[in-house]
Design a protein around this motif. Structure first.
Motif, PDB file in Angstrom:
ATOM      1  N   THR A   1      -3.130 -37.154  49.322  1.00  0.00           N
ATOM      2  CA  THR A   1      -4.032 -37.480  48.222  1.00  0.00           C
ATOM      3  C   THR A   1      -3.394 -38.559  47.355  1.00  0.00           C
TER       4      THR A   1
ATOM      5  N   TYR B   1      -6.988 -36.644  40.315  1.00  0.00           N
ATOM      6  CA  TYR B   1      -8.246 -36.041  40.746  1.00  0.00           C
ATOM      7  C   TYR B   1      -9.210 -36.014  39.574  1.00  0.00           C
TER       8      TYR B   1
ATOM      9  N   ILE C   1      -5.111 -29.487  45.899  1.00  0.00           N
ATOM     10  CA  ILE C   1      -4.392 -30.724  46.231  1.00  0.00           C
ATOM     11  C   ILE C   1      -3.214 -30.425  47.148  1.00  0.00           C
TER      12      ILE C   1
ATOM     13  N   LEU D   1     -13.919 -30.619  43.225  1.00  0.00           N
ATOM     14  CA  LEU D   1     -12.745 -31.451  42.977  1.00  0.00           C
ATOM     15  C   LEU D   1     -12.840 -32.689  43.855  1.00  0.00           C
ATOM     16  N   TYR D   2     -12.621 -33.838  43.246  1.00  0.00           N
ATOM     17  CA  TYR D   2     -12.607 -35.102  43.989  1.00  0.00           C
ATOM     18  C   TYR D   2     -11.221 -35.717  43.918  1.00  0.00           C
ATOM     19  N   THR D   3     -10.763 -36.246  45.050  1.00  0.00           N
ATOM     20  CA  THR D   3      -9.563 -37.078  45.058  1.00  0.00           C
ATOM     21  C   THR D   3      -9.609 -38.011  46.256  1.00  0.00           C
TER      22      THR D   3
END
Length: 581
Positions: free
Chosen positions: A358, A368, A332, A379-381
Motif C-alpha cells: 500500500t 488511506y 493495511i 477503506l481506500y488506499t
C-alpha cells in the motif's frame, strides 16, 4: 616455633571465608541474603507480591489469552520470580537443593515455550508465508460497476483535522461545557443516517474536573457533518458514564476487558446507532499463525457508553449500523502481507516478483482514506510496486464492517496520492494552500482523486480533482460544483469522456428569474452575495462567491438574472452558483 605456621595459615583461610569466600571485596549474593530472611518475612513478601500482581492486573487489565504478548510478559516475569524463589529455597535447605534445582526446569520451560511460539509466528517458517498471504482474501473488481457514481450530497469535503477545528469551534459556543470538558481526540468517521460524519465524545478536562462531575457523567458528544461542515454538540438525556477519561471502574477499556477477560481487543471506535445512542465498538482479535501471527478479527463487542451494557457478536453478525469492525491499520497490514508473501517468503526479499504494498501517507502516517457506500464505510488506499513506488498499479477498497476486499487494477498506472497532492498544491502555489489526503470518487466512470485545499489556518478554501490515470492536468474550483465542471471539461478535452457524456454527468442547471432580494455577508473572510428570486415557492437562496462572480454587484431587486448552479443538496441552506450567464 616452625610448628605454629600451619595454625596461622588456617586462621587466615577462616577469616577469608568469613569475609566472602575467594575475595574480601565480594559480598553475599541476593539469593543468600533472601535465604537468611525469617519465615514470617518471606510470608509477608509473598502476600505483598500477590496483592501487587492483583492490583497490576486490575489497572493494566491484560487479556488472559496465550495469543497476547502482554500476558506473556507477565507469565515470563512470574516464571523468573519462580526461579528466584526456588533458588532461595535451595539455598536454605541443602537436603532439598537437588530437587528444587530440578523444579527450576518448569518455569524455564515456560520461557522457552514463549520463545518457540514467537519463532513459529514468523513468516520465514516453512508454510507461514502462504498463510500470511491469505489472511485477507482480495478479489478483483470493476470500478465503474462496483463503485456508485459520485453524489455530491454525500462527498466529505473536509478531513479529520478540519473536523477537529469545527468541533472545537462548536464546543466554544457552550461556556458551561468548556470550563469542565474537552472534546476527546477520537473523531471516528461513520455513516450516520446516510451521511458521512465524524463523532467524538466529550471528556473530563482533567482529574479534578472528573472528581467534580463523575456522578453526572459526560453530558454530550460532538458530531461534524463532513459534507455541510456543520458541527453540533449533541446533549444527551442519559449521560455517557463509560469513556476513556474515566480513570477507575467506569473506564471503558477496563470495563470491557474485565467483562471478557480472555478477549484480545484491537483499536476501538466511537459510533452512533440509528437513534443517536453512543456506543464503543471493540473488535476482538484472533491469532491464526503461531502464537502471535496472522491477526484477524473474529468477534465484535459493543459497549453502550451510557449504561455499560455489553453485546457480543460474531463479526459476520454484528449490526449493520456498525461501520468499523475491522480497524484501518489492521486491514493495511493484512493487505501488505498478501502483497509481500503471495510468491513466498524468499521472493519477498530476493526476486520480489509481483510484490506490492500500500502507498505511504504523509507525516509518517499510513496512507488511506474512507469512502462511504450505502450503509458502510470502505477503506481506500493505493497499491504500488515495492520496487517502483512513483506510481500506483491499482488500489483497494475494503469494507470495514465485513472485511470484504476488492482490488482495482489501473491499465496504465496512476498517480500516487502524495504526487496528486503535490500537483493540486502546485496549481494554487501562489495562494499557499495545502491539500488534504485524497478521497477516491467515481466521476463519469473515471477513478478520480478529490481533495480539499486548506489555508494556513486549516480552513477549506478550494477543491481539486485529478484523474488517477491521466494526472497531468488538475481541475480546481472554489466550490465542489465549480471544480466538477472544470474536471468534466478537462476529461472531454483529454478524450477520456465525450462532450455528451460530460454534459450528462454534470449536475449543473441553468436558472433564469427576477431578483427578489440581495444580501451580502462575509463568511470565513470571503465575501458572498445571497440572492432569492421572485415566484420561487421553494424560497431557494443562491450563493454568489466573490471575486469569481464579481458581476453580481451590478444586480438589484427587479433585475432579470440568468446563471448556472448545482442541484440543491439536502442539509445545505444555499445553492452554489458557478457561472453568471
Amino acid at each position: 616455633m616452625p610448628a605454629q605456621g600451619p595454625d596461622f595459615k588456617d586462621l587466615f583461610e577462616h577469616l577469608r571465608r568469613e569475609k566472602g569466600g575467594k575475595g574480601a571485596a565480594s559480598g553475599p549474593s541476593l539469593v543468600d541474603q533472601i535465604a537468611k530472611w525469617s519465615r514470617r518475612a518471606l510470608i509477608i513478601a509473598a502476600i505483598v507480591l500477590v496483592v501487587a500482581l492483583v492490583v497490576c492486573y486490575w489497572w493494566f487489565h491484560p487479556a488472559l489469552n496465550l495469543g497476547s504478548q502482554q500476558v506473556w510478559t507477565w507469565i515470563c516475569g512470574i516464571a523468573l520470580l519462580a526461579i528466584l524463589a526456588l533458588a532461595v529455597a535451595a539455598a536454605r535447605s541443602i537436603e532439598r537443593a537437588p530437587l528444587l534445582k530440578k523444579l527450576m526446569v518448569l518455569p524455564g520451560a515456560v520461557i522457552a515455550a514463549f520463545l518457540v511460539g514467537l519463532l513459529l509466528s514468523q513468516p520465514f517458517v516453512p508454510g507461514n508465508a502462504e498463510r500470511y498471504a491469505t489472511v485477507l482474501t482480495t478479489t478483483d473488481g470493476d470500478f465503474a460497476t462496483d463503485i456508485q457514481q459520485v453524489d455530491y450530497a454525500d462527498v466529505p469535503v473536509i478531513d479529520r483535522d478540519s473536523a477537529i477545528l469545527l468541533g472545537n469551534r462548536a464546543m466554544g459556543s457552550i461556556p458551561e461545557y468548556v470550563s469542565q470538558f474537552e472534546i476527546a481526540d477520537t473523531y471516528s468517521q461513520i455513516n450516520y443516517r446516510g451521511r458521512p460524519v465524524r463523532v467524538s465524545p466529550l471528556a473530563y478536562a482533567d482529574l479534578f474536573k472528573w472528581f467534580s462531575n463523575r456522578d453526572a457523567g459526560v453530558p454530550a458528544y460532538v458530531i461534524v457533518d463532513m459534507v455541510t461542515q456543520e458541527a453540533e454538540v449533541v446533549r444527551l438525556e442519559q449521560p455517557i458514564l463509560y469513556s476513556d477519561s474515566e480513570p477507575l471502574m467506569r473506564n471503558a477499556d477496563r470495563h470491557v476487558q474485565l467483562s471478557y477477560p480472555s478477549y484480545m481487543f484491537d483499536q476501538k471506535s466511537f459510533e452512533l446507532d440509528e437513534e443517536g445512542n453512543p456506543w464503543w465498538v471493540y473488535p476482538v482479535q484472533r491469532k491464526t499463525i503461531g502464537l502471535f501471527g496472522g491477526t484477524t478479527i473474529a468477534r465484535v463487542v459493543l459497549l453502550n457508553a451510557c449504561t455499560g451494557e455489553t453485546l457480543d457478536f460474531a463479526v459476520e453478525e454484528c449490526p449493520t449500523w456498525v461501520d468499523r469492525a475491522y480497524p484501518a491499520d489492521l486491514l493495511i497490514e493484512q493487505y501488505n502481507w498478501s502483497g509481500a508473501y503471495q510468491g513466498g517468503w524468499l521472493n519477498s526479499w530476493l526476486g520480489q516478483e509481483g510484490v506490492v504494498r500500500t502507498t505511504s501517507g504523509t507525516n509518517g502516517e499510513l496512507g488511506y482514506n474512507y469512502l462511504a457506500q450505502g450503509e458502510d464505510i470502505y477503506l481506500y488506499t493505493g497499491v504500488s510496486s515495492v520496487t517502483a513506488d512513483n506510481s500506483n498499479v491499482g488500489f483497494i477498497l475494503v469494507n470495514q464492517r465485513t472485511g470484504d476486499s476488492r482490488y482495482y487494477a489501473l491499465e496504465r498506472g496512476g498517480a500516487t496520492e502524495d504526487s496528486a497532492m503535490a500537483s493540486a498544491e502546485g496549481q494554487v502555489q501562489h495562494l499557499g494552500y495545502q491539500a488534504t489526503y485524497p478521497l477516491l470518487l467515481n466521476v463519469a466512470g473515471q477513478p478520480t482523486y478529490f481533495m480539499a485545499l486548506k489555508d494556513a489556518a486549516g480552513l477549506v478554501k478550494m477543491y481539486a480533482m485529478i484523474n488517477v490515470e491521466q494526472y497531468q492536468s488538475v481541475a480546481t474550483g472554489s466550490t465542489v460544483e465549480e471544480c466538477q465542471e472544470g474536471y468534466l471539461t478537462m476529461l472531454a478535452a483529454d478524450g477520456l469522456l465525450s462532450e455528451d457524456a460530460a454534459a450528462d454527468a454534470s449536475s449543473q442547471r441553468e436558472v433564469t428569474g427576477v431578483v427578489a432580494t440581495v444580501a451580502q455577508a462575509v463568511v470565513e473572510g470571503n465575501s458572498h452575495f445571497y440572492v432569492t428570486l421572485e415566484d420561487d415557492p421553494a424560497g431557494t437562496i443562491y450563493d454568489f462567491a466573490l471575486p469569481e462572480l464579481i458581476e453580481i454587484v451590478m444586480y438589484q431587486p427587479g433585475d432579470t438574472i440568468a446563471f448556472r448552479c448545482g442541484e440543491k443538496i439536502e442539509g445545505l441552506a444555499t445553492v452554489t452558483v458557478s457561472e453568471l450567464l
